[in-house]
Design an enzyme around this catalytic site. Structure first.
Site, PDB file in Angstrom:
ATOM      1  N   GLU A 150       9.578   1.377   9.013  1.00 28.10           N
ATOM      2  CA  GLU A 150      10.489   0.783   8.397  1.00 28.10           C
ATOM      3  C   GLU A 150      11.645   0.208   9.138  1.00 28.10           C
ATOM      4  O   GLU A 150      11.980   0.831  10.239  1.00 28.10           O
ATOM      5  CB  GLU A 150      11.116   1.768   7.264  1.00 28.10           C
ATOM      6  CG  GLU A 150       9.881   1.890   6.248  1.00 28.10           C
ATOM      7  CD  GLU A 150      10.267   2.635   5.019  1.00 28.10           C
ATOM      8  OE1 GLU A 150      11.244   3.586   5.027  1.00 28.10           O
ATOM      9  OE2 GLU A 150       9.618   2.499   3.730  1.00 28.10           O
ATOM     10  N   CYS A 193      14.917  13.977   6.812  1.00 28.26           N
ATOM     11  CA  CYS A 193      13.535  14.191   7.663  1.00 28.26           C
ATOM     12  C   CYS A 193      13.992  14.182   9.027  1.00 28.26           C
ATOM     13  O   CYS A 193      13.364  14.790   9.858  1.00 28.26           O
ATOM     14  CB  CYS A 193      12.930  13.036   7.051  1.00 28.26           C
ATOM     15  SG  CYS A 193      13.685  11.292   7.260  1.00 28.26           S
ATOM     16  N   ASN A 242      16.415  12.265  -1.155  1.00 27.16           N
ATOM     17  CA  ASN A 242      17.354  12.948  -0.229  1.00 27.16           C
ATOM     18  C   ASN A 242      18.313  11.620   0.083  1.00 27.16           C
ATOM     19  O   ASN A 242      19.437  11.842   0.808  1.00 27.16           O
ATOM     20  CB  ASN A 242      17.022  13.539   1.030  1.00 27.16           C
ATOM     21  CG  ASN A 242      15.773  12.654   1.712  1.00 27.16           C
ATOM     22  OD1 ASN A 242      15.348  11.753   1.426  1.00 27.16           O
ATOM     23  ND2 ASN A 242      15.879  13.373   2.866  1.00 27.16           N
ATOM     24  N   GLU A 294       6.099   7.157   5.231  1.00 33.88           N
ATOM     25  CA  GLU A 294       7.267   7.912   5.984  1.00 33.88           C
ATOM     26  C   GLU A 294       7.248   9.546   5.510  1.00 33.88           C
ATOM     27  O   GLU A 294       7.940   9.613   4.223  1.00 33.88           O
ATOM     28  CB  GLU A 294       8.482   7.233   5.755  1.00 33.88           C
ATOM     29  CG  GLU A 294       8.816   5.700   6.280  1.00 33.88           C
ATOM     30  CD  GLU A 294       8.822   5.554   7.567  1.00 33.88           C
ATOM     31  OE1 GLU A 294       9.201   6.639   8.268  1.00 33.88           O
ATOM     32  OE2 GLU A 294       8.557   4.645   8.110  1.00 33.88           O
TER      33      GLU A 294
HETATM   34  P1  NAP Z   1       8.430  14.671  -2.233  1.00 33.32           P
HETATM   35  O1  NAP Z   1       8.145  16.133  -3.104  1.00 33.32           O
HETATM   36  O2  NAP Z   1       7.034  14.242  -1.611  1.00 33.32           O
HETATM   37  O3  NAP Z   1       8.450  13.545  -3.301  1.00 33.32           O
HETATM   38  C1  NAP Z   1       8.779  12.143  -2.822  1.00 33.32           C
HETATM   39  C2  NAP Z   1       8.520  11.192  -3.944  1.00 33.32           C
HETATM   40  O4  NAP Z   1       6.853  11.317  -4.248  1.00 33.32           O
HETATM   41  C3  NAP Z   1       8.988  11.345  -5.368  1.00 33.32           C
HETATM   42  O5  NAP Z   1       9.412  10.164  -5.721  1.00 33.32           O
HETATM   43  C4  NAP Z   1       8.255  12.251  -6.098  1.00 33.32           C
HETATM   44  O6  NAP Z   1       8.526  12.173  -7.598  1.00 33.32           O
HETATM   45  C5  NAP Z   1       6.998  11.689  -5.964  1.00 33.32           C
HETATM   46  N1  NAP Z   1       5.751  12.360  -5.896  1.00 33.32           N
HETATM   47  C6  NAP Z   1       5.672  13.888  -5.975  1.00 33.32           C
HETATM   48  N2  NAP Z   1       4.365  14.251  -6.387  1.00 33.32           N
HETATM   49  C7  NAP Z   1       3.752  13.123  -6.579  1.00 33.32           C
HETATM   50  C8  NAP Z   1       2.301  12.884  -6.976  1.00 33.32           C
HETATM   51  N3  NAP Z   1       1.471  13.944  -7.201  1.00 33.32           N
HETATM   52  N4  NAP Z   1       2.039  11.741  -7.164  1.00 33.32           N
HETATM   53  C9  NAP Z   1       2.718  10.830  -6.886  1.00 33.32           C
HETATM   54  N5  NAP Z   1       4.218  10.778  -6.539  1.00 33.32           N
HETATM   55  C10 NAP Z   1       4.620  11.962  -6.219  1.00 33.32           C
HETATM   56  O7  NAP Z   1       9.324  14.566  -1.331  1.00 33.32           O
HETATM   57  P2  NAP Z   1      10.911  14.883  -1.633  1.00 33.32           P
HETATM   58  O8  NAP Z   1      11.276  16.406  -1.781  1.00 33.32           O
HETATM   59  O9  NAP Z   1      11.510  14.077  -2.532  1.00 33.32           O
HETATM   60  O10 NAP Z   1      11.517  14.517  -0.389  1.00 33.32           O
HETATM   61  C11 NAP Z   1      11.777  15.323   0.748  1.00 33.32           C
HETATM   62  C12 NAP Z   1      10.549  15.162   1.748  1.00 33.32           C
HETATM   63  O11 NAP Z   1      10.682  13.709   2.303  1.00 33.32           O
HETATM   64  C13 NAP Z   1      10.789  15.775   3.127  1.00 33.32           C
HETATM   65  O12 NAP Z   1       9.467  15.991   3.537  1.00 33.32           O
HETATM   66  C14 NAP Z   1      11.346  14.583   4.340  1.00 33.32           C
HETATM   67  O13 NAP Z   1      11.171  14.946   5.174  1.00 33.32           O
HETATM   68  C15 NAP Z   1      10.745  13.444   3.546  1.00 33.32           C
HETATM   69  N6  NAP Z   1      11.381  12.167   4.015  1.00 33.32           N
HETATM   70  C16 NAP Z   1      10.908  11.303   4.716  1.00 33.32           C
HETATM   71  C17 NAP Z   1      11.428  10.326   5.414  1.00 33.32           C
HETATM   72  C18 NAP Z   1      11.090   9.518   6.482  1.00 33.32           C
HETATM   73  O14 NAP Z   1      11.606   8.285   6.558  1.00 33.32           O
HETATM   74  N7  NAP Z   1      10.031   9.984   7.306  1.00 33.32           N
HETATM   75  C19 NAP Z   1      12.723  10.093   4.807  1.00 33.32           C
HETATM   76  C20 NAP Z   1      13.453  10.848   3.652  1.00 33.32           C
HETATM   77  C21 NAP Z   1      12.550  11.925   3.233  1.00 33.32           C
HETATM   78  P3  NAP Z   1       9.258  13.658  -8.248  1.00 33.32           P
HETATM   79  O15 NAP Z   1      10.759  13.351  -7.808  1.00 33.32           O
HETATM   80  O16 NAP Z   1       9.035  13.373  -9.570  1.00 33.32           O
HETATM   81  O17 NAP Z   1       8.698  14.727  -7.635  1.00 33.32           O
END
Ligand code: NAP
Length: 491
Positions: free
Chosen positions: A472, A298, A165, A264
């Site tokens: 962060e 997020c 994102n 995060e």
């Molecule tokens: P995600 O599905 O959890 O993926 C995040 C990262 O983890 C991606 O690089 C993903 O790779 C990887 N990943 C997925 N499954 C994995 C596994 N089994 N083992 C190791 N790595 C794995 O999240 P997203 O859909 O990309 O992002 C949206 C989420 O991020 C939302 O919940 C949002 O709130 C959160 N977010 C939080 C913050 C914060 O600062 N708190 C900031 C931004 C976003 P792939 O792309 O290959 O699936």
């Protein structure tokens, strides 16, 4: 440096974006030769293919980071800082092309993408400044018998995992403090948006980063690839940004190797408007908090709690603003809201809206997905949303604003805190003391008080409860990549 391949979109080719893995200072294909397609969510057009790493590539990346670790830890902070400052300047100079790249692969509007590049580059500048100011401590033990010397040392090889994102900012928010602290790294960006991360890596290389200090592994199989890196005894740190669901899984994996973890995770931000709030300011803040990145943040306002005295006026203002948002492909200069990242995201948002409507909510604007092509969902305002609707408890990650009215301030904290998340909250009131008093009772790591945007490289960004561990940005973001070493002595 750049290895082009036949499937490149002309714009990506013109930008010379690398599409291979970066391992030990060399751009190289995946061991298996497999490629991963990256496409534009507004049109489905394939922009490029990038190397699709497997576990053996992941192991090679950790090898490279471990080999580079002693020299980088011993590099003078000033030299590390100068390099980060050069990366800041390069990112700044390339703002337009990086913004276009983000907009193409992520879908966000150009205006949002430009803001992201500025924000992302600032982490290089902030940590260039912060890295040379790190101090230890010398103290006397309470008994008077010993001196206590505390210094900070790099934690070691760090695995950095980022979501799609904010493909630039989530990467630099980790890379910059890790490098400033003297850690070497392996970055695994999201499969949907690897090009921006690769472009940022190329900038660091151009700024003079030694081989192996940053390695980048793109993959369609994150489980085994990340698992390999976390299981390696030389890895010492996991810094993850993504969903709470995946974060939980990785915490379990990281436990086997007792890794230091900075997490995060997801959010479920309340946006509270009290009766005395400046309504125009609240509406302006609501649009920023809800619509930045089309709601795919997020920090996105997820639940609107509006006092009964101003509820109707707030809803009218919000509906007018949401209806006026221009939806279209991110790279079109006049579009203000791009597509969601993929078809699954549209299904998820639609499911939450359907559930709310079935339980009695009303869509005043929007309320159902746009017809294809592209993964578009229209800006939507829901009213009369019952408290048991899933949309008030799950992260929406789309341009939907569910509004709930409330009457008694005494009920507010229970409403706001009724979630396992605790990332950020927004609160609008004309009475600063009242705002600060309520903020103290809100269970979230960050509060926007009369502001719809909290992100700032100089501020500690992060959540409580199931929104994460650690911070962060700010000095705290640097400390995540450091271990305190205490020496007991006497003289
Ligand atoms: P995600 O599905 O959890 O993926 C995040 C990262 O983890 C991606 O690089 C993903 O790779 C990887 N990943 C997925 N499954 C994995 C596994 N089994 N083992 C190791 N790595 C794995 O999240 P997203 O859909 O990309 O992002 C949206 C989420 O991020 C939302 O919940 C949002 O709130 C959160 N977010 C939080 C913050 C914060 O600062 N708190 C900031 C931004 C976003 P792939 O792309 O290959 O699936």
């Amino acid at each position: 440096m750049t290895v082009l391949d036949a499937a490149l979109h002309p714009i990506v080719e013109a930008m010379s974006v690398p599409t291979e893995l970066l391992v030990g200072g060399a751009w190289r294909p995946a061991g298996t030769g497999r490629r991963l397609e990256v496409s534009d969510p507004a049109t489905g057009t394939v922009l490029a293919t990038v190397a699709d790493a497997d576990s053996s590539d992941a192991a090679a990346a950790v090898d490279a980071a471990a080999a580079a670790a002693p020299d980088w830890a011993a590099t003078a902070p000033r030299i590390r800082a100068d390099l980060l400052m050069r990366a800041f300047a390069l990112m700044h100079d390339r703002r337009e092309e990086l913004a276009l790249l983000i907009s193409l692969e992520n879908g966000k509007s150009l205006a949002d993408a430009r803001s992201e590049v500025t924000y992302a580059a600032e982490f290089f500048r902030w940590y260039a400044e912060e890295g040379v100011r790190l101090r230890g401590q010398v103290g006397m033990s309470p008994s008077g018998a010993n001196r206590l010397l505390v210094s900070y040392q790099p934690v070691g090889v760090s695995v950095l995992i980022t979501p799609w994102n904010f493909p630039a900012a989530m990467a630099t928010r980790k890379i910059a403090p890790a490098l400033a602290a003297g850690c070497t790294t392996v970055l695994k960006p999201a499969a949907e948006t690897p090009l921006t991360a690769l472009a940022v890596a190329a900038i660091l290389e151009e700024a003079g980063l030694p081989a192996g200090v940053l390695n980048v592994v793109t993959t369609s199989t994150p489980g085994p690839v990340v698992g390999t890196m976390l299981a390696d005894r030389r890895t010492r740190m996991l810094s993850f940004t993504g969903s709470t669901e995946v974060g939980r899984l990785l915490l379990r994996t990281a436990a086997d190797n007792v890794l230091k973890c900075a997490m995060e995770l997801g959010g479920n931000a309340p946006f509270v408007v009290l009766a005395d709030a400046d309504l125009e300011a609240a509406l302006e803040g609501a649009m920023i908090a809800k619509m930045r990145n089309g709601g795919q943040a997020c920090t996105a306002a997820n639940r609107f709690f509006v006092h009964a005295d101003v509820h109707d006026a707030f809803v009218d203002g919000l509906v007018a603003r949401m209806a006026a948002v221009k939806v279209g492909p991110g790279p079109d200069e006049d579009s203000q809201c791009g597509p969601l990242i993929n078809a699954e995201a549209v299904r998820k948002v639609d499911g939450l809206v359907r559930d709310a409507i079935e339980r009695g909510a009303r869509a005043v604007v929007g309320g159902s997905p746009a017809d294809g092509p592209g993964h578009f969902y229209p800006p939507t305002v829901l009213v009369d949303v019952p408290l048991d609707a899933r949309i008030l408890h799950e992260e929406v990650f789309g341009p939907v604003a569910p509004v709930v009215g409330f009457e008694r301030e005494e009920d507010l904290l229970a409403l706001v805190n009724d979630t396992e998340f605790g990332l950020v909250s927004y609160l609008y009131t004309a009475d600063l003391a009242r705002g600060l008093r309520l903020a103290e009772g809100i269970e979230s790591g960050m509060v926007g008080l009369n502001r719809g945007l909290v992100s700032d490289p100089a501020a500690p960004f992060g959540g409580t409860k199931q929104s994460g561990l650690g911070r962060e940005g700010s000095t705290e973001g640097l400390l995540e990549f450091l271990e305190a070493q205490y020496v007991a002595t006497s003289w």
